[in-house]
Design an enzyme around this catalytic site. Structure first.
Site, PDB file in Angstrom:
ATOM      1  N   TYR A  33       0.844  -1.187   0.000  1.00 49.74           N
ATOM      2  CA  TYR A  33       0.000   0.000   0.000  1.00 49.74           C
ATOM      3  C   TYR A  33       0.882   1.239   0.000  1.00 49.74           C
ATOM      4  O   TYR A  33       1.821   1.337   0.787  1.00 49.74           O
ATOM      5  CB  TYR A  33      -0.891   0.003   1.247  1.00 49.74           C
ATOM      6  N   ASP A  61       9.167   2.953   0.148  1.00 45.48           N
ATOM      7  CA  ASP A  61       8.075   3.581   0.887  1.00 45.48           C
ATOM      8  C   ASP A  61       8.262   3.188   2.352  1.00 45.48           C
ATOM      9  O   ASP A  61       7.869   2.107   2.778  1.00 45.48           O
ATOM     10  CB  ASP A  61       6.727   3.100   0.343  1.00 45.48           C
ATOM     11  N   LYS A  79       3.539   8.812   9.061  1.00 50.34           N
ATOM     12  CA  LYS A  79       3.345   8.195  10.376  1.00 50.34           C
ATOM     13  C   LYS A  79       4.326   8.711  11.447  1.00 50.34           C
ATOM     14  O   LYS A  79       4.148   9.826  11.906  1.00 50.34           O
ATOM     15  CB  LYS A  79       3.345   6.676  10.229  1.00 50.34           C
TER      16      LYS A  79
HETATM   17  C1  LIG Z   1      -0.033   4.454   5.814  1.00 53.15           C
HETATM   18  C2  LIG Z   1       0.777   4.232   4.611  1.00 53.15           C
HETATM   19  C3  LIG Z   1       0.719   5.090   3.506  1.00 53.15           C
HETATM   20  C4  LIG Z   1      -0.282   6.191   3.396  1.00 53.15           C
HETATM   21  O1  LIG Z   1      -0.090   7.195   4.349  1.00 53.15           O
HETATM   22  P1  LIG Z   1      -1.323   8.170   4.688  1.00 53.15           P
HETATM   23  O2  LIG Z   1      -0.739   9.126   5.666  1.00 53.15           O
HETATM   24  O3  LIG Z   1      -2.397   7.308   5.255  1.00 53.15           O
HETATM   25  O4  LIG Z   1      -1.733   8.815   3.432  1.00 53.15           O
HETATM   26  C5  LIG Z   1       1.600   4.875   2.468  1.00 53.15           C
HETATM   27  N1  LIG Z   1       2.484   3.874   2.497  1.00 53.15           N
HETATM   28  C6  LIG Z   1       2.568   3.028   3.539  1.00 53.15           C
HETATM   29  C7  LIG Z   1       3.588   1.947   3.520  1.00 53.15           C
HETATM   30  C8  LIG Z   1       1.699   3.160   4.609  1.00 53.15           C
HETATM   31  O5  LIG Z   1       1.766   2.273   5.610  1.00 53.15           O
END
Ligand SMILES: *Cc1c(COP(=O)(O)O)cnc(C)c1O
Length: 428
Positions: free
Chosen positions: A144, A239, A267
């Site tokens: 994701y 990511d 995060k």
């Molecule tokens: C949570 C998450 C996102 C998205 O971040 P948001 O602040 O919810 O837009 C993207 N990549 C990873 C790996 C994530 O865990």
């Protein structure tokens, strides 16, 4: 447990907010029932509107690595607020946190702050395309990267070469530029590269997958990926929205000793306020506006409240090297405890763990990619989830989520959790 007030609040919310929530997974759709409404949180605990207390393993989906209402962050936000909440003019604070982040993370020279992980990943891909002057991207099934169009592509049979949109609203045009590979399967990347010669701008990956449960990369998978990207002049994007400042001071890059070209954050970097960021070497970052032609902007980007929160969080993580070891020890303790209970009760399971990320899959075989993660027994997970909730343990309401361990958790909390697992499992 009594969930009366939460249920009433959810009913009311449903009338004005789609599904009653501002982010889908909060709605308990995967597990059934009605979501609890949080009232406050402190340290390792979250309290709901009915005044039930839970040991929290969601921790706002990651940011609260030092527990809720961490005092230095709270104090910094309160102090900053009194001086004005946003200017749209540069502040010294932005340079201060940028400098610290760049010093903590390997292989990055410059960083730009945005407001979410989604924005960070979306901007990173645009930057990679602008830098390489190529269009296509490779992502991995089950990873994701936020909800921007290019990422809402999932593997279906036959969708390996041409992604098919899995959300209405994502156009075919967008979908065709997103190619899907399989996590932990370097050959799937090789065949995409062979079929799309000189067209791939970037490969984006969660260096430790955390959005299909926790799935660590197999030995050499990341190194092999790095090598392929070098050979084909492809930008490698890590990511690290979930793993950044969590697995180590320098995230997965440090842990696995593999350099990415662009790194995305979110995060933890915001200490619980809406922050994302992406970072890279000078030559890549200098392609961004106003220095270069790749456009990217944000009215509230680098917002002083968010930067103050993030700065205190990073300072705390930077100043105590033992944090990451402590987190790992706690996670390991939880792992061993839960494993023992599940084994004693002959419950089929696979537990994956890395650093402070852990997930319990009710699956027979190893969970190494999206396909194997999907083989888990979802009915069992639903029962487990509601059982744990009732025992005062709040884990994510989906079998495809990681549990996030915070440093606020004590060994008593962990023992309480393991005892709760025993109580729940007895009734399965
Ligand atoms: C949570 C998450 C996102 C998205 O971040 P948001 O602040 O919810 O837009 C993207 N990549 C990873 C790996 C994530 O865990």
């Amino acid at each position: 447990m009594n969930y009366q007030r939460s249920s009433a609040l959810f009913k009311e919310a449903e009338q004005y907010i789609p599904g009653g929530v501002n982010s889908p997974v909060r709605a308990f759709k995967a597990v059934g029932g009605t979501p609890i409404f949080a009232k406050r949180a402190q340290g390792a605990y979250v309290y709901d509107e009915d005044d039930n207390r839970y040991i929290d393993y969601i921790n706002s989906w990651g940011p609260m690595i030092l527990g809720h209402a961490f005092k230095p962050v709270v104090d910094a936000v309160i102090n900053r607020t009194k001086q004005g909440t946003s200017f749209g003019i540069p502040t010294a604070l932005e340079t201060e946190i940028a400098k610290l982040a760049v010093s903590m993370v390997p292989n990055i020279d410059k960083i730009r702050f945005v407001n979410s992980g989604t924005e960070a990943c979306m901007s990173a891909v645009r930057l990679a395309r602008g830098f390489t002057k190529k269009d296509k991207i490779i992502k991995f099934a089950g990873c994701y990267h936020g909800h921007s169009d290019a990422f809402l592509i999932q593997a279906g049979s036959g969708a390996v070469t041409f992604g098919s949109p899995n959300s209405p609203g994502v156009t075919k045009g967008t979908a065709k530029d997103t190619l899907l590979a399989n996590y932990n399967a370097i050959d799937s990347v090789k065949s995409l590269l062979a079929a799309n010669k000189d067209e791939i701008a970037c490969v984006i990956i969660e260096p430790v997958a955390g959005n299909m449960g926790c799935i660590p990369p197999k030995a050499n998978f990341l190194k092999d990926l790095r090598m392929l990207c070098d050979t084909h002049n492809i930008v490698l994007i890590f990511d690290e929205v979930m793993t950044g400042f969590r697995l180590a001071k320098g995230g997965a890059q440090e842990l696995f000793n593999v350099n990415a070209d662009i790194v995305c954050f979110g995060k933890v970097i915001g200490g619980g306020l809406p922050v994302g960021a992406f970072a890279a070497r000078h030559d890549i970052m200098n392609c961004l506006a106003p220095l270069g032609p790749v456009y990217q902007a944000g009215t509230l980007s680098g917002n002083p409240l968010a930067m103050a929160a993030g700065l205190e969080m990073l300072k705390a993580l930077n100043s105590d090297q033992a944090i990451f070891n402590r987190l790992e020890e706690k996670t390991k303790y939880l792992h061993k405890g839960i494993e023992k209970v599940l084994r004693n009760h002959a419950i089929t399971h696979t537990i994956n763990r890395l650093g402070s990320m852990i997930s319990v899959h009710f699956a027979e075989d190893e969970v190494v990619d999206f396909e194997t993660a999907a083989l888990g027994n979802n009915d069992r997970f639903k029962q487990f989830f509601h059982g744990m909730l009732n025992e005062g343990i709040y884990i994510a309401p989906s079998a495809f989520e990681t549990w996030f361990i915070s440093d606020a958790l004590t060994y008593e909390d962990l023992d309480f959790t393991i005892a709760a697992v025993k109580n729940v499992v007895k009734r399965l």
